[in-house]
Structure formats: structure tokens, C-alpha cells
Design a protein around this motif. Structure first.
Motif, PDB file in Angstrom:
ATOM      1  N   TYR A  43      56.726 -12.326  33.989  1.00 37.77           N
ATOM      2  CA  TYR A  43      55.826 -11.295  33.468  1.00 37.77           C
ATOM      3  C   TYR A  43      54.673 -11.059  34.441  1.00 37.77           C
ATOM      4  O   TYR A  43      54.258  -9.932  34.663  1.00 37.77           O
ATOM      5  CB  TYR A  43      55.301 -11.717  32.092  1.00 37.77           C
ATOM      6  CG  TYR A  43      54.610 -10.612  31.354  1.00 37.77           C
ATOM      7  CD1 TYR A  43      55.338  -9.596  30.749  1.00 37.77           C
ATOM      8  CD2 TYR A  43      53.228 -10.578  31.249  1.00 37.77           C
ATOM      9  CE1 TYR A  43      54.707  -8.573  30.064  1.00 37.77           C
ATOM     10  CE2 TYR A  43      52.594  -9.565  30.563  1.00 37.77           C
ATOM     11  CZ  TYR A  43      53.330  -8.567  29.967  1.00 37.77           C
ATOM     12  OH  TYR A  43      52.703  -7.559  29.289  1.00 37.77           O
ATOM     13  N   THR A  47      54.033  -7.441  36.165  1.00 38.74           N
ATOM     14  CA  THR A  47      52.721  -6.848  35.878  1.00 38.74           C
ATOM     15  C   THR A  47      52.022  -6.492  37.181  1.00 38.74           C
ATOM     16  O   THR A  47      51.483  -5.395  37.337  1.00 38.74           O
ATOM     17  CB  THR A  47      51.846  -7.824  35.062  1.00 38.74           C
ATOM     18  OG1 THR A  47      52.499  -8.119  33.833  1.00 38.74           O
ATOM     19  CG2 THR A  47      50.479  -7.244  34.771  1.00 38.74           C
ATOM     20  N   TYR A  89      58.704  -3.662  34.280  1.00 38.68           N
ATOM     21  CA  TYR A  89      57.631  -4.190  33.430  1.00 38.68           C
ATOM     22  C   TYR A  89      57.883  -3.812  31.970  1.00 38.68           C
ATOM     23  O   TYR A  89      57.818  -4.665  31.076  1.00 38.68           O
ATOM     24  CB  TYR A  89      56.292  -3.634  33.922  1.00 38.68           C
ATOM     25  CG  TYR A  89      55.127  -3.842  32.994  1.00 38.68           C
ATOM     26  CD1 TYR A  89      54.464  -5.062  32.949  1.00 38.68           C
ATOM     27  CD2 TYR A  89      54.679  -2.824  32.170  1.00 38.68           C
ATOM     28  CE1 TYR A  89      53.387  -5.256  32.107  1.00 38.68           C
ATOM     29  CE2 TYR A  89      53.605  -3.004  31.320  1.00 38.68           C
ATOM     30  CZ  TYR A  89      52.956  -4.224  31.292  1.00 38.68           C
ATOM     31  OH  TYR A  89      51.906  -4.410  30.446  1.00 38.68           O
ATOM     32  N   ASP A  90      58.182  -2.542  31.723  1.00 41.87           N
ATOM     33  CA  ASP A  90      58.422  -2.087  30.350  1.00 41.87           C
ATOM     34  C   ASP A  90      59.636  -2.775  29.730  1.00 41.87           C
ATOM     35  O   ASP A  90      59.605  -3.164  28.561  1.00 41.87           O
ATOM     36  CB  ASP A  90      58.618  -0.567  30.308  1.00 41.87           C
ATOM     37  CG  ASP A  90      57.334   0.201  30.544  1.00 41.87           C
ATOM     38  OD1 ASP A  90      56.241  -0.368  30.317  1.00 41.87           O
ATOM     39  OD2 ASP A  90      57.408   1.372  30.956  1.00 41.87           O
ATOM     40  N   ARG A  93      58.696  -6.318  28.792  1.00 45.43           N
ATOM     41  CA  ARG A  93      57.852  -6.285  27.588  1.00 45.43           C
ATOM     42  C   ARG A  93      58.698  -6.102  26.333  1.00 45.43           C
ATOM     43  O   ARG A  93      58.489  -6.778  25.330  1.00 45.43           O
ATOM     44  CB  ARG A  93      56.824  -5.156  27.668  1.00 45.43           C
ATOM     45  CG  ARG A  93      55.569  -5.491  28.396  1.00 45.43           C
ATOM     46  CD  ARG A  93      54.588  -4.328  28.363  1.00 45.43           C
ATOM     47  NE  ARG A  93      54.014  -4.086  27.064  1.00 45.43           N
ATOM     48  CZ  ARG A  93      52.952  -4.707  26.561  1.00 45.43           C
ATOM     49  NH1 ARG A  93      52.351  -5.634  27.271  1.00 45.43           N
ATOM     50  NH2 ARG A  93      52.488  -4.414  25.376  1.00 45.43           N
ATOM     51  N   LYS A  94      59.643  -5.181  26.395  1.00 42.34           N
ATOM     52  CA  LYS A  94      60.509  -4.927  25.226  1.00 42.34           C
ATOM     53  C   LYS A  94      61.362  -6.155  24.908  1.00 42.34           C
ATOM     54  O   LYS A  94      61.540  -6.504  23.740  1.00 42.34           O
ATOM     55  CB  LYS A  94      61.408  -3.707  25.458  1.00 42.34           C
ATOM     56  CG  LYS A  94      60.661  -2.413  25.642  1.00 42.34           C
ATOM     57  CD  LYS A  94      59.810  -2.066  24.451  1.00 42.34           C
ATOM     58  CE  LYS A  94      59.114  -0.742  24.668  1.00 42.34           C
ATOM     59  NZ  LYS A  94      57.815  -0.651  24.076  1.00 42.34           N
ATOM     60  N   LEU A  96      60.585  -9.255  25.527  1.00 39.02           N
ATOM     61  CA  LEU A  96      59.696 -10.269  24.946  1.00 39.02           C
ATOM     62  C   LEU A  96      59.337  -9.919  23.505  1.00 39.02           C
ATOM     63  O   LEU A  96      59.205 -10.811  22.661  1.00 39.02           O
ATOM     64  CB  LEU A  96      58.444 -10.419  25.807  1.00 39.02           C
ATOM     65  CG  LEU A  96      58.690 -11.024  27.199  1.00 39.02           C
ATOM     66  CD1 LEU A  96      57.420 -10.981  28.034  1.00 39.02           C
ATOM     67  CD2 LEU A  96      59.227 -12.438  27.092  1.00 39.02           C
ATOM     68  N   GLN A  97      59.198  -8.644  23.202  1.00 39.65           N
ATOM     69  CA  GLN A  97      58.951  -8.235  21.817  1.00 39.65           C
ATOM     70  C   GLN A  97      60.165  -8.558  20.944  1.00 39.65           C
ATOM     71  O   GLN A  97      60.011  -8.992  19.805  1.00 39.65           O
ATOM     72  CB  GLN A  97      58.604  -6.752  21.738  1.00 39.65           C
ATOM     73  CG  GLN A  97      57.214  -6.466  22.248  1.00 39.65           C
ATOM     74  CD  GLN A  97      56.888  -4.988  22.305  1.00 39.65           C
ATOM     75  OE1 GLN A  97      57.765  -4.148  22.479  1.00 39.65           O
ATOM     76  NE2 GLN A  97      55.603  -4.668  22.172  1.00 39.65           N
ATOM     77  N   GLU A 103      51.724  -7.850  20.388  1.00 35.71           N
ATOM     78  CA  GLU A 103      50.813  -7.292  21.397  1.00 35.71           C
ATOM     79  C   GLU A 103      49.746  -8.298  21.827  1.00 35.71           C
ATOM     80  O   GLU A 103      49.337  -8.309  22.982  1.00 35.71           O
ATOM     81  CB  GLU A 103      50.154  -6.009  20.877  1.00 35.71           C
ATOM     82  CG  GLU A 103      51.093  -4.822  20.840  1.00 35.71           C
ATOM     83  CD  GLU A 103      51.638  -4.447  22.206  1.00 35.71           C
ATOM     84  OE1 GLU A 103      50.888  -4.472  23.210  1.00 35.71           O
ATOM     85  OE2 GLU A 103      52.829  -4.111  22.288  1.00 35.71           O
ATOM     86  N   LEU A 106      51.399 -10.625  24.330  1.00 37.97           N
ATOM     87  CA  LEU A 106      51.635  -9.912  25.591  1.00 37.97           C
ATOM     88  C   LEU A 106      50.323  -9.646  26.315  1.00 37.97           C
ATOM     89  O   LEU A 106      50.260  -9.734  27.545  1.00 37.97           O
ATOM     90  CB  LEU A 106      52.379  -8.603  25.323  1.00 37.97           C
ATOM     91  CG  LEU A 106      53.815  -8.787  24.809  1.00 37.97           C
ATOM     92  CD1 LEU A 106      54.387  -7.458  24.347  1.00 37.97           C
ATOM     93  CD2 LEU A 106      54.696  -9.427  25.855  1.00 37.97           C
ATOM     94  N   ALA A 110      49.286 -10.898  30.020  1.00 41.10           N
ATOM     95  CA  ALA A 110      48.776  -9.986  31.056  1.00 41.10           C
ATOM     96  C   ALA A 110      47.465 -10.511  31.634  1.00 41.10           C
ATOM     97  O   ALA A 110      47.256 -10.475  32.848  1.00 41.10           O
ATOM     98  CB  ALA A 110      48.588  -8.588  30.481  1.00 41.10           C
TER      99      ALA A 110
END
Length: 132
Positions: A43, A47, A89-90, A93-94, A96-97, A103, A106, A110
Motif C-alpha cells: 500500500y 500510494t 492504488y485504487d 484499496r478496493k 483491502l476493503q 476508510e 486505509l 496512507a
């Protein structure tokens, strides 16, 4: 004799219930911590790459606006290709969600990524600052 057996049965059920409640309270934060620990390095890298790509794109866009030329337009097009880093990156993130991070988690990751790349306060400011 029957009442002792009945009491043991209820005590056993109560113990199982209490154990279930404890596991239910401890497991989610432990899971989040484990996912963060495993994914933090990846991550951090995506990032950083996305941030650098967005910064390069902004600068290239400003150069085209300030002094349009074939060279500045080519630089802008090259910087747009670099924005693929933000897709990585996106996607992470998805993922990891999907693994249960919210949020807040995350955001924590970050900030840890920024902190790892920043040597002092000025570096932190530069990372957060968008110049015009």
C-alpha cells in the motif's frame, strides 16, 4: 442428581456464549491488524507512486497552460500514462476493503506510508501540498 447435571449443562452453555462474545469482540480488530501488517508495504508503494504520478500530471498540465508547445503537450501525454499507477492504488484499496478494512484503517495506512517517505516535517508538508 438431575439438577447438578442440568446446572453443568447451563454452565457449559454460558461458558460457550461468553467465549463466543469474547472471540466476536477480539477477532475483528485482530483481523484488521493482520491485514494492515501484511499489506502495508504494498500500500505504501502504490500510494507513493500514485502521488508522484498525480503531481507530475499537475505540473505537466500547468506547463501546457503556461506555455503550450509540442514538447509540453508530449510531456502531458506521458504524464497521463503515468496515472495508471493510480489505477493500481485504487485496485489495492478496493481489495483491502473487500478484506474488511474501512476508510479509517486505509487512512491510517496512507499516513503511515507518508510518514515512511518523509524525513522531516517539511517533507510531510510537501507531500500534502499542491502547488499552482
Amino acid at each position: 442428581m438431575r439438577s447438578i447435571s442440568s446446572r453443568n449443562k447451563w454452565a457449559g452453555r454460558a461458558l460457550i456464549f461468553v467465549a463466543g462474545v469474547l472471540v466476536g469482540q477480539i477477532a475483528p480488530p485482530a483481523w484488521k491488524w493482520a491485514v494492515i501488517s501484511v499489506a502495508q508495504t504494498s500500500y505504501q508503494e502504490v500510494t507513493y507512486r500514485c502521488d508522484r504520478s498525480m503531481r507530475a500530471h499537475l505540473i505537466a498540465k500547468q506547463k501546457v497552460e503556461a506555455a503550450p508547445s509540442e514538447e509540453t503537450v508530449r510531456a502531458l501525454e506521458a504524464s497521463e500514462i503515468g496515472l495508471i499507477d493510480c489505477q493500481d492504488y485504487d485496485l489495492l484499496r478496493k481489495r483491502l476493503q473487500l478484506f474488511g478494512l474501512d476508510e479509517n484503517a486505509l487512512g491510517f495506512m496512507a499516513l503511515k506510508a507518508i510518514e515512511a517517505k518523509a524525513i522531516d516535517l517539511q517533507d510531510v508538508i510537501e507531500i500534502h501540498e499542491i502547488r499552482y
